[in-house]
Design a protein around this motif. Structure first.
Motif: not given
Length: 262
Positions: A10, A17-18, A21, A87-89, A117, A138-139, A224
């Motif tokens: 992450i 958000i990261g 998650t 996860v690209n946050s 990202s 991807n966020v 996610i």
């Protein structure tokens, strides 16, 4: 959803958000690779997760630098054999108006919110290929489809670009069994948001959302992890809006909408 024994990488993992998650995935048994530029926050996160018996590998990285990402993957993640979910946050918000946005601000926001990202995904393809989950989320943001009221033009442009990146990567990587999707959150009440927006402004935003509330980082994290799970095994190249119905609003309040029909 069961992430037991899986590895979840992450970006922007130390906050927002990261972080939510990372917590949610760790609770389900995942090993977390936490990538962030805030070394102090990463250390705090490491101590917290270790205290709960959660596996975590903190990795310092500047997502706005391709060279830093390469070093993070090749050296910081040297002990990581595979990635089941990326996860690209990581992201930042721009504030300027269209005519006052500087070239430096434009480039910095795009380098972190979009290019970072791309380079993370590009560098981690071999690790994803070795994984069992083979998923990327991807966020993006609801701003990718509309306009950002908190960010400037560079933020909106970067998040819109994130959706294009998602579609194209999903197409090219599908033959390897790697799925790439995006989430588009509406207004998320993070700790940072609570610091900079008054309680009255928070109530005003909540009143605009048809479901009547802000999103929490945990709301986004749950979506996610769904997209990264076997439950979404045939979903790729798509976007999941998580906005409490805000994208349904055309500008008028629900009250005015209802009154026009009475």
């Amino acid at each position: 959803m069961d992430y037991n024994g899986k590895t979840v990488a992450i970006t922007g993992a130390a906050s927002g958000i990261g972080y939510a998650t990372a917590q949610a995935a760790a609770q389900q048994g995942a090993r977390i690779v936490a990538l962030d530029r805030d070394v102090g926050a990463l250390e705090t996160m490491r101590v917290e997760f270790a205290g709960k018996g959660w596996a975590i590998t903190p990795v310092e990285v500047d997502i706005g630098s391709e060279a830093s990402i390469r070093v993070a993957v090749e050296q910081g993640m040297a002990s990581v054999e595979r990635v089941d979910l990326l996860v690209n946050s990581a992201g930042i918000v721009s504030r300027g108006m269209f005519e006052t946005t500087t070239g430096d601000e434009w480039q910095r926001v795009l380098s972190i919110n979009l290019s970072g990202s791309f380079f993370c995904l590009q560098q981690m393809v071999p690790l994803l290929r070795a994984g069992r989950g083979r998923a990327v989320v991807n966020v993006a943001s609801l701003a990718a489809k509309r306009v950002s009221y908190t960010g400037g033009v560079s933020y909106t442009a970067a998040k819109a670009g994130m959706l294009g990146l998602t579609r194209h990567a999903a197409f090219e990587l599908a033959h390897e069994g790697i799925r790439v999707n995006a989430v588009c959150p509406g207004p998320v009440l993070t700790a940072m948001t609570q610091r900079v927006i008054s309680e009255e402004e928070q109530r005003q935003v909540a009143a605009m959302v048809p479901l009547g509330d802000w999103l929490s980082p945990q709301d986004v994290a749950a979506s996610i992890l769904f997209l990264g799970s076997p439950a979404a095994r045939m979903i790729t190249g798509t976007t999941l809006d998580i906005d409490g119905g805000l994208s349904l609003v055309t500008g008028a309040s629900f009250e005015s909408y209802r009154n026009a029909r009475q």
